[in-house]
Every structure is written in structure tokens, then in C-alpha cells.
Design a protein around this motif. Structure first.
Motif, mmCIF file in Angstrom:
data_model
loop_
_atom_site.group_PDB
_atom_site.id
_atom_site.type_symbol
_atom_site.label_atom_id
_atom_site.label_comp_id
_atom_site.label_asym_id
_atom_site.label_seq_id
_atom_site.Cartn_x
_atom_site.Cartn_y
_atom_site.Cartn_z
ATOM 1 N N ALA A 120 27.911 29.328 20.822
ATOM 2 C CA ALA A 120 27.961 28.517 20.130
ATOM 3 C C ALA A 120 29.767 28.189 19.591
ATOM 4 O O ALA A 120 30.207 26.967 19.931
ATOM 5 C CB ALA A 120 27.728 28.699 18.242
ATOM 6 N N GLU A 121 30.556 28.577 19.905
ATOM 7 C CA GLU A 121 31.978 28.816 19.551
ATOM 8 C C GLU A 121 32.338 30.016 20.328
ATOM 9 O O GLU A 121 32.355 31.082 20.349
ATOM 10 C CB GLU A 121 32.426 28.202 17.902
ATOM 11 C CG GLU A 121 31.995 27.654 17.291
ATOM 12 C CD GLU A 121 32.278 26.972 15.710
ATOM 13 O OE1 GLU A 121 33.765 26.910 16.149
ATOM 14 O OE2 GLU A 121 32.424 28.069 15.046
ATOM 15 N N HIS A 167 39.928 26.295 20.913
ATOM 16 C CA HIS A 167 39.105 26.658 20.514
ATOM 17 C C HIS A 167 37.600 25.100 20.420
ATOM 18 O O HIS A 167 37.441 24.104 20.344
ATOM 19 C CB HIS A 167 39.406 26.409 18.951
ATOM 20 C CG HIS A 167 38.504 26.816 17.873
ATOM 21 N ND1 HIS A 167 38.394 26.323 16.801
ATOM 22 C CD2 HIS A 167 37.226 27.476 18.573
ATOM 23 C CE1 HIS A 167 37.436 26.841 16.376
ATOM 24 N NE2 HIS A 167 36.773 27.726 17.009
ATOM 25 N N LYS A 168 36.465 26.076 21.262
ATOM 26 C CA LYS A 168 35.629 25.075 21.574
ATOM 27 C C LYS A 168 34.407 25.213 21.182
ATOM 28 O O LYS A 168 34.134 25.974 20.812
ATOM 29 C CB LYS A 168 34.994 25.733 23.576
ATOM 30 C CG LYS A 168 34.212 24.573 24.375
ATOM 31 C CD LYS A 168 34.751 23.588 24.086
ATOM 32 C CE LYS A 168 33.832 22.400 25.231
ATOM 33 N NZ LYS A 168 33.838 20.780 25.050
ATOM 34 N N ASN A 169 33.362 24.224 20.773
ATOM 35 C CA ASN A 169 32.708 24.399 20.081
ATOM 36 C C ASN A 169 30.991 24.009 21.014
ATOM 37 O O ASN A 169 31.186 22.797 20.758
ATOM 38 C CB ASN A 169 32.289 23.793 18.270
ATOM 39 C CG ASN A 169 31.686 23.501 17.592
ATOM 40 O OD1 ASN A 169 29.990 24.010 18.381
ATOM 41 N ND2 ASN A 169 31.689 24.259 16.654
ATOM 42 N N TYR A 170 30.200 24.847 21.439
ATOM 43 C CA TYR A 170 29.821 24.282 22.656
ATOM 44 C C TYR A 170 28.837 23.688 22.327
ATOM 45 O O TYR A 170 27.392 22.875 22.340
ATOM 46 C CB TYR A 170 29.784 24.852 23.287
ATOM 47 C CG TYR A 170 30.629 26.482 24.446
ATOM 48 C CD1 TYR A 170 31.083 25.204 25.551
ATOM 49 C CD2 TYR A 170 31.425 27.479 24.188
ATOM 50 C CE1 TYR A 170 31.820 25.767 26.005
ATOM 51 C CE2 TYR A 170 32.191 27.555 24.951
ATOM 52 C CZ TYR A 170 32.398 26.995 25.738
ATOM 53 O OH TYR A 170 33.873 27.146 26.433
ATOM 54 N N ARG A 186 28.400 21.705 19.454
ATOM 55 C CA ARG A 186 28.988 20.023 19.550
ATOM 56 C C ARG A 186 29.118 19.718 20.442
ATOM 57 O O ARG A 186 29.485 18.286 20.181
ATOM 58 C CB ARG A 186 29.468 20.123 17.815
ATOM 59 C CG ARG A 186 28.299 20.718 16.311
ATOM 60 C CD ARG A 186 29.536 19.929 15.412
ATOM 61 N NE ARG A 186 29.475 19.248 15.104
ATOM 62 C CZ ARG A 186 30.469 18.591 14.285
ATOM 63 N NH1 ARG A 186 31.116 19.540 13.168
ATOM 64 N NH2 ARG A 186 30.832 17.181 14.342
ATOM 65 N N LYS A 243 37.843 21.698 19.286
ATOM 66 C CA LYS A 243 38.569 21.278 18.058
ATOM 67 C C LYS A 243 39.559 21.794 17.881
ATOM 68 O O LYS A 243 40.380 21.181 17.081
ATOM 69 C CB LYS A 243 37.741 22.721 17.151
ATOM 70 C CG LYS A 243 36.352 22.322 16.605
ATOM 71 C CD LYS A 243 36.013 24.086 16.041
ATOM 72 C CE LYS A 243 34.809 23.469 15.244
ATOM 73 N NZ LYS A 243 34.464 24.615 13.642
ATOM 74 N N ILE A 280 38.115 32.320 14.707
ATOM 75 C CA ILE A 280 36.540 32.450 14.540
ATOM 76 C C ILE A 280 36.579 33.644 14.865
ATOM 77 O O ILE A 280 37.283 34.950 15.074
ATOM 78 C CB ILE A 280 35.592 31.848 15.628
ATOM 79 C CG1 ILE A 280 36.329 32.576 17.279
ATOM 80 C CG2 ILE A 280 35.926 30.516 15.672
ATOM 81 C CD1 ILE A 280 35.706 32.328 18.236
ATOM 82 N N ASP A 325 32.023 33.390 19.286
ATOM 83 C CA ASP A 325 30.909 33.790 18.143
ATOM 84 C C ASP A 325 29.295 34.116 19.276
ATOM 85 O O ASP A 325 28.881 33.549 19.163
ATOM 86 C CB ASP A 325 30.763 32.519 17.326
ATOM 87 C CG ASP A 325 30.017 32.671 16.342
ATOM 88 O OD1 ASP A 325 29.939 33.575 15.953
ATOM 89 O OD2 ASP A 325 30.475 31.740 15.856
#
Length: 358
Positions: A39-40, A56-59, A61, A65, A237, A259
Motif C-alpha cells: 500500500a505504501e 514516499h509513495k502511496n500506491y 491512493r 506523499k 512508514i 508497508d
């Protein structure tokens, strides 16, 4: 009479087929194959042009970030020290130190600014106090002493520089000698300024100028210290270090933290099927080689088309619900998107559309 019954039979059959095709509901599914992703994810890497990039990537959404790009000055003896203890931990916590950047130029600039600040504050202190006759003699003696210390340290620093360039001493020892050289140099400047001030005195305009210089130096020091603080790279994270190798990527990856408490699956869907896909639909996942079945739910549908195998596709993101099953990033899964039940007639229409599109 026989022909009449036969005609009546066929009319009844055709009518039954029409009624069945209109009222009967058939489950409709869209099949795809996707890749499992965390997810992240946080990554630290060096790009092809030498800059250091942390992202820092939020996959889940589909947003980034934060991304930080660190560039170094030409000739800067910069190095990055990875915290190897992080690589041995099962779980990395937010705030854990991932790496520390050591920049010779930034440290040298910080030392020079601090020394200059000391000079200006000393200058202001001397200008603000009254003069005494014996102060000139004391100030002159201070100059002689400062010159001797400066010349001695200058020779020692030059010797350390030669030894460092030849590899006989470590960088830290040379930097320590260089910092002492800067301090002795500033002490000499302070002594000379002190002698000049006790000899001539100062005006209010000079005091205001020195005060402004002190404030400007304090601002520069704050900026340098913020940059030095940014050289301590912390994990944003809670996750696990993942090892990812690539033979084609020109970037050098240092650390990747994923994560692993939540995963998503990225599914390409044909564009002509896009009208039947929407957030909230259930997705059945299977890992054939592992004999694992998972369930997921669509959370988003991209609004851009991409070409995959010469076909127009749109990526669909689904969140995996089975957090109690061991899942690894990069796993390939077979997916069937549950689009609900439709009439037989609509099913045939969609089937013909798929055949036509392919």
C-alpha cells in the motif's frame, strides 16, 4: 394440421428464448492478471546524474506523499552511510534512521559561519564598551599571540592536506585539522579588529551594521543546520526492508521499505470493459502456483489509457482484504472482477463486443 402444430411449437420456443434472454440473469466477470504491491513504500536511491532521491509513495491512493532530491556541489567529498542495523530488523518503525549523509562542504560552511558569528559578536561587544589606555597594549599582545598560533596551525593543516590526498590519514582527521585552522584564523581576525576598535572607537552606525550582520549570519546558520538535519534520513512508514534487484534500471537503489500490513493489486482492464468497472466491486484473486485464493475490493480506476501489448488498457486498483496470509510484493495473480448479474441478451452483446475488440 401437422404443419400448424409445428409452427406453433417453434413460435413457443422462440418466445421462450426471448423471454429467457430478457429475464434470466447471468453473472458477468472481467478477467485480468495483475501484480501485488504494498500500500505504501519508501525508497532511497541514487539517480543516474548522481543526485540522491528519497520518495514516499502511496500506491493505494496513487499519490506521492513526499519526494526529496539532494544535490551536492562539485568537488564536495560527500558520502552516505547506510544504517546496516535497519537491514537486520524484522519491522522498521517510523522515525528509524535509514541513512546519514556526510557533506564536507556543508560542514565546512557551517564551521565558517559559526566562526564569523563569533567574530561579529565579539566586535559588537568591544564596540559597545568604553576604551582604556592599557587596552591597546593588551590588544597588541593578543595579535602577536594569535599570529603565532595561526602560522603554526596553518603549517599543520597543510601537512594534513598532503597526507589526506595521499591516503595516509582519514578524512575525519583532515577535517578536524581544517576546522582548527579556521578557528585560529578567526581568532587572529578578532584580535586585529579588537586592536583597531580600542584604538579608534566606533559610531552608532557601525554598531547597527554589526547587529544586522549578526542577524544575517544567524539566518544562514539556521538554513545550513536545517539542511544538515535533512541529511539524517528517517523512515516515514512502518514496514519491512525489501530487496529489489533490477538489471535495467540505471538508478542505484540503497534501501526500499514496504508497508506489508496492507497490499493492493494493480489490474489492467481493456478500455471497452471500462464501463462495467466501478469502485466497490469485489475481485476474486488466485495464485495458481501457490494454491492461494484472495479477495479484494476495487478502490480506484485510472483516468488515463496506456498501451500494453498493443492494446488500450486502463489500470484498476483493488485493495486486498486477506491480511492474515503471507503475501510478497511483486506476486502475479489471476483476477476476476465481479460485475454483478446481467440479462442473457446483455451478456451476448458484451461477448460480441469483446470478440470484435480482439
Amino acid at each position: 394440421m401437422k404443419n400448424r402444430y409445428l409452427l406453433l411449437f417453434w413460435i413457443t420456443v422462440i418466445a421462450g428464448i426471448i423471454v429467457f434472454s430478457y429475464y434470466a440473469k447471468i453473472p458477468y466477470q472481467i478477467y485480468s492478471r495483475g501484480v501485488v504491491m504494498p500500500a505504501e513504500e519508501f525508497s532511497l536511491r541514487k539517480s543516474g546524474n548522481g543526485t540522491l532521491v528519497s520518495a514516499h509513495k502511496n500506491y493505494l491512493r496513487n499519490i506521492t506523499k513526499q519526494i526529496t532530491i539532494t544535490e551536492f556541489q562539485r568537488g564536495d567529498l560527500a558520502s552516505i552511510r547506510i544504517n546496516n542495523q535497519i537491514l537486520q530488523k524484522d519491522i522498521v518503525l517510523p522515525g528509524d534512521t535509514i541513512a546519514v549523509i556526510v557533506s564536507n562542504e556543508e560542514n565546512k560552511r557551517h564551521t565558517e559561519l559559526l566562526a564569523e558569528l563569533i567574530v561579529q559578536k565579539s566586535l559588537l561587544k568591544v564596540y559597545s564598551t568604553g576604551d582604556k589606555p592599557e587596552a591597546v597594549k593588551i590588544a597588541l599582545e593578543a595579535i602577536i599571540k594569535a599570529e603565532q598560533e595561526y602560522e603554526t596551525q596553518s603549517r599543520l593543516t597543510e601537512r594534513s592536506r598532503v597526507l589526506f590526498e595521499k591516503g595516509y590519514i582519514p578524512q575525519e582527521e583532515y577535517e578536524l585539522s581544517f576546522n582548527q585552522y579556521q578557528i585560529k584564523k578567526q581568532n587572529l581576525n578578532i584580535a586585529r579588529l579588537n586592536h583597531e576598535m580600542v584604538s579608534t572607537g566606533a559610531k552608532q552606525e557601525q554598531l547597527n551594521y554589526i547587529s544586522a550582520s549578526i542577524r544575517a549570519l544567524e539566518i544562514q546558520i539556521e538554513q545550513v543546520e536545517e539542511r544538515l538535519d535533512a541529511f539524517n534520513i528517517l523512515s516515514p512508514i512502518n514496514g519491512r526492508v525489501v530487496e529489489r534487484r533490477s538489471l535495467q534500471n540505471t538508478d542505484e537503489s540503497f534501501v526500499n521499505i514496504a508497508d506489508v500490513s496492507k497490499f493492493i493489486v494493480l489490474l489492467p482492464v481493456d478500455i471497452h470493459q471500462l464501463a462495467y468497472v466501478e469502485p466497490g466491486q469485489e475481485v476474486a484473486l488466485k495464485m495458481g502456483s501457490y494454491g492461494i485464493s484472495l479477495s479484494a475490493s476495487i478502490v480506484s480506476v485510472d483516468n488515463v489509457v496506456q498501451m500494453i501489448d498493443k492494446q488500450q488498457k486502463v489500470f484498476v486498483t483493488a485493495e486486498i482484504q486477506n491480511n492474515d496470509i503471507t503475501i510478497l510484493p511483486g506476486m502475479i495473480v489471476d483476477a476476476s472482477i465481479q460485475c454483478g448479474k446481467i440479462s442473457s441478451l446483455d451478456f451476448l452483446k458484451r461477448l460480441f463486443r469483446i470478440v470484435y475488440a480482439n
